[in-house]
Design a protein around this motif. Structure first.
Motif, PDB file in Angstrom:
ATOM      1  N   LYS A  84       0.816  -1.233   0.000  1.00  0.00           N
ATOM      2  CA  LYS A  84       0.000   0.000   0.000  1.00  0.00           C
ATOM      3  C   LYS A  84       0.837   1.264   0.000  1.00  0.00           C
ATOM      4  O   LYS A  84       0.324   2.350  -0.261  1.00  0.00           O
ATOM      5  CB  LYS A  84      -0.918   0.000   1.233  1.00  0.00           C
ATOM      6  N   THR A 100      -5.204  -7.658  -4.489  1.00  0.00           N
ATOM      7  CA  THR A 100      -6.535  -7.073  -4.651  1.00  0.00           C
ATOM      8  C   THR A 100      -6.443  -5.553  -4.417  1.00  0.00           C
ATOM      9  O   THR A 100      -5.379  -5.041  -4.066  1.00  0.00           O
ATOM     10  CB  THR A 100      -7.515  -7.730  -3.657  1.00  0.00           C
ATOM     11  N   ALA A 101      -7.542  -4.861  -4.584  1.00  0.00           N
ATOM     12  CA  ALA A 101      -7.514  -3.384  -4.525  1.00  0.00           C
ATOM     13  C   ALA A 101      -6.980  -2.871  -3.193  1.00  0.00           C
ATOM     14  O   ALA A 101      -6.347  -1.813  -3.148  1.00  0.00           O
ATOM     15  CB  ALA A 101      -8.910  -2.840  -4.789  1.00  0.00           C
ATOM     16  N   VAL A 104      -3.313  -1.702  -2.875  1.00  0.00           N
ATOM     17  CA  VAL A 104      -2.803  -0.712  -3.830  1.00  0.00           C
ATOM     18  C   VAL A 104      -3.131   0.719  -3.424  1.00  0.00           C
ATOM     19  O   VAL A 104      -4.277   1.042  -3.112  1.00  0.00           O
ATOM     20  CB  VAL A 104      -3.389  -1.014  -5.241  1.00  0.00           C
ATOM     21  N   VAL A 110       0.929  -0.210 -11.443  1.00  0.00           N
ATOM     22  CA  VAL A 110       0.903  -1.632 -11.069  1.00  0.00           C
ATOM     23  C   VAL A 110       1.324  -2.485 -12.264  1.00  0.00           C
ATOM     24  O   VAL A 110       0.736  -2.399 -13.349  1.00  0.00           O
ATOM     25  CB  VAL A 110      -0.508  -2.048 -10.578  1.00  0.00           C
ATOM     26  N   VAL A 126      -2.524 -10.173 -10.234  1.00  0.00           N
ATOM     27  CA  VAL A 126      -3.294  -9.016  -9.755  1.00  0.00           C
ATOM     28  C   VAL A 126      -4.739  -9.167 -10.224  1.00  0.00           C
ATOM     29  O   VAL A 126      -4.983  -9.560 -11.376  1.00  0.00           O
ATOM     30  CB  VAL A 126      -2.685  -7.708 -10.327  1.00  0.00           C
ATOM     31  N   GLU A 130     -10.665  -5.217 -10.303  1.00  0.00           N
ATOM     32  CA  GLU A 130     -10.723  -4.460  -9.055  1.00  0.00           C
ATOM     33  C   GLU A 130      -9.611  -3.404  -9.005  1.00  0.00           C
ATOM     34  O   GLU A 130      -9.866  -2.230  -8.766  1.00  0.00           O
ATOM     35  CB  GLU A 130     -10.498  -5.485  -7.934  1.00  0.00           C
ATOM     36  N   VAL A 131      -8.391  -3.849  -9.255  1.00  0.00           N
ATOM     37  CA  VAL A 131      -7.221  -2.982  -9.065  1.00  0.00           C
ATOM     38  C   VAL A 131      -7.177  -1.870 -10.124  1.00  0.00           C
ATOM     39  O   VAL A 131      -6.707  -0.766  -9.848  1.00  0.00           O
ATOM     40  CB  VAL A 131      -5.907  -3.818  -9.056  1.00  0.00           C
ATOM     41  N   THR A 134      -8.363   1.407  -8.931  1.00  0.00           N
ATOM     42  CA  THR A 134      -7.554   2.118  -7.924  1.00  0.00           C
ATOM     43  C   THR A 134      -6.243   2.614  -8.516  1.00  0.00           C
ATOM     44  O   THR A 134      -5.781   3.712  -8.205  1.00  0.00           O
ATOM     45  CB  THR A 134      -7.227   1.148  -6.749  1.00  0.00           C
ATOM     46  N   ALA A 135      -5.622   1.786  -9.354  1.00  0.00           N
ATOM     47  CA  ALA A 135      -4.297   2.108  -9.902  1.00  0.00           C
ATOM     48  C   ALA A 135      -4.373   3.270 -10.887  1.00  0.00           C
ATOM     49  O   ALA A 135      -5.410   3.504 -11.514  1.00  0.00           O
ATOM     50  CB  ALA A 135      -3.732   0.876 -10.611  1.00  0.00           C
ATOM     51  N   ILE A 138      -1.991   0.212 -15.036  1.00  0.00           N
ATOM     52  CA  ILE A 138      -1.908  -1.232 -14.729  1.00  0.00           C
ATOM     53  C   ILE A 138      -1.678  -1.996 -16.027  1.00  0.00           C
ATOM     54  O   ILE A 138      -2.214  -1.611 -17.082  1.00  0.00           O
ATOM     55  CB  ILE A 138      -3.190  -1.708 -13.995  1.00  0.00           C
TER      56      ILE A 138
END
Ligand code: NAP
Length: 168
Positions: A84, A100-101, A104, A110, A126, A130-131, A134-135, A138
């Protein structure tokens, strides 16, 4: 010629920061990060996985690019908390959708190295759906790190030929 960059001579030169044929997957990852326009210098890069072909050489290349590097592995405690804090998170463990999210930091870059054959097809390390929310950036699986690995293999091969035949 060691276009893979796996021989101890090239691995050693990479460690010393000397000119070498660097391992292809990590070299491709550096190109992918640079292509985002996000500067590597001064960033906290977290690598999950410490293999000789991905995690360790990637750490050396990120160091050369002035990142602050943390390497995690199967005995690392609090991987989620460490992940994180990453501005750049590279995952190379071989465990489908492990990250998972909640691993991150919002906006992080990512890089998903994993290639895992599952009942639901080829999956990265990954959880992309989901990620990706947030990223900041990716890489998908397939179609991310894999093609760049092949590209860097060709690049290393070309450089080796140029060196051998003295042409450019
Ligand atoms: P590897 O040699 O099996 O090493 C895996 C690393 O991940 C080890 O350092 C291991 O820790 C660590 N690890 C495993 N499970 C973990 C967990 N639950 N938590 C934290 N760390 C964990 O793997 P590799 O050769 O680096 O490959 C990793 C993945 O990338 C595989 O899916 C592989 O297919 C893929 N890959 C893709 C490309 C490409 O071009 N796209 C290239 C190479 C590899 P320990 O050291 O403590 O055991």
């Amino acid at each position: 010629k060691d276009a893979d960059g796996f021989h101890t001579q090239n691995a050693g030169r990479l460690f010393l920061g000397e000119e070498c044929s660097a391992a292809c997957t990590p070299s491709g990852i550096i190109e992918l990060i640079k292509s985002t326009g996000v500067s590597i210098e001064g960033k906290h890069a977290v690598i999950i996985g410490r293999s000789n072909i991905v995690g360790k050489p990637l750490a050396m290349l990120l160091l050369q690019n002035n990142a602050t590097v943390t390497i995690c592995h199967s005995k690392t405690k609090n991987i989620k908390e460490i992940s994180k804090t990453a501005d750049i998170l590279a995952v190379a463990i071989g465990s489908a959708e492990f990250v998972t999210a909640d691993f991150v930091k919002p906006g992080a870059v990512v890089i998903d190295v994993g290639m895992n054959r599952t009942e639901n097809g080829l999956k990265g390390d990954v959880k992309f759906d989901e990620v990706s929310k947030t990223a900041g950036y990716i890489t998908p699986v397939p179609g991310g790190v894999g093609p760049m690995t092949i590209t860097m293999l060709l690049s290393n091969t070309l450089k080796a030929a140029e060196k051998r035949y003295g042409v450019k």
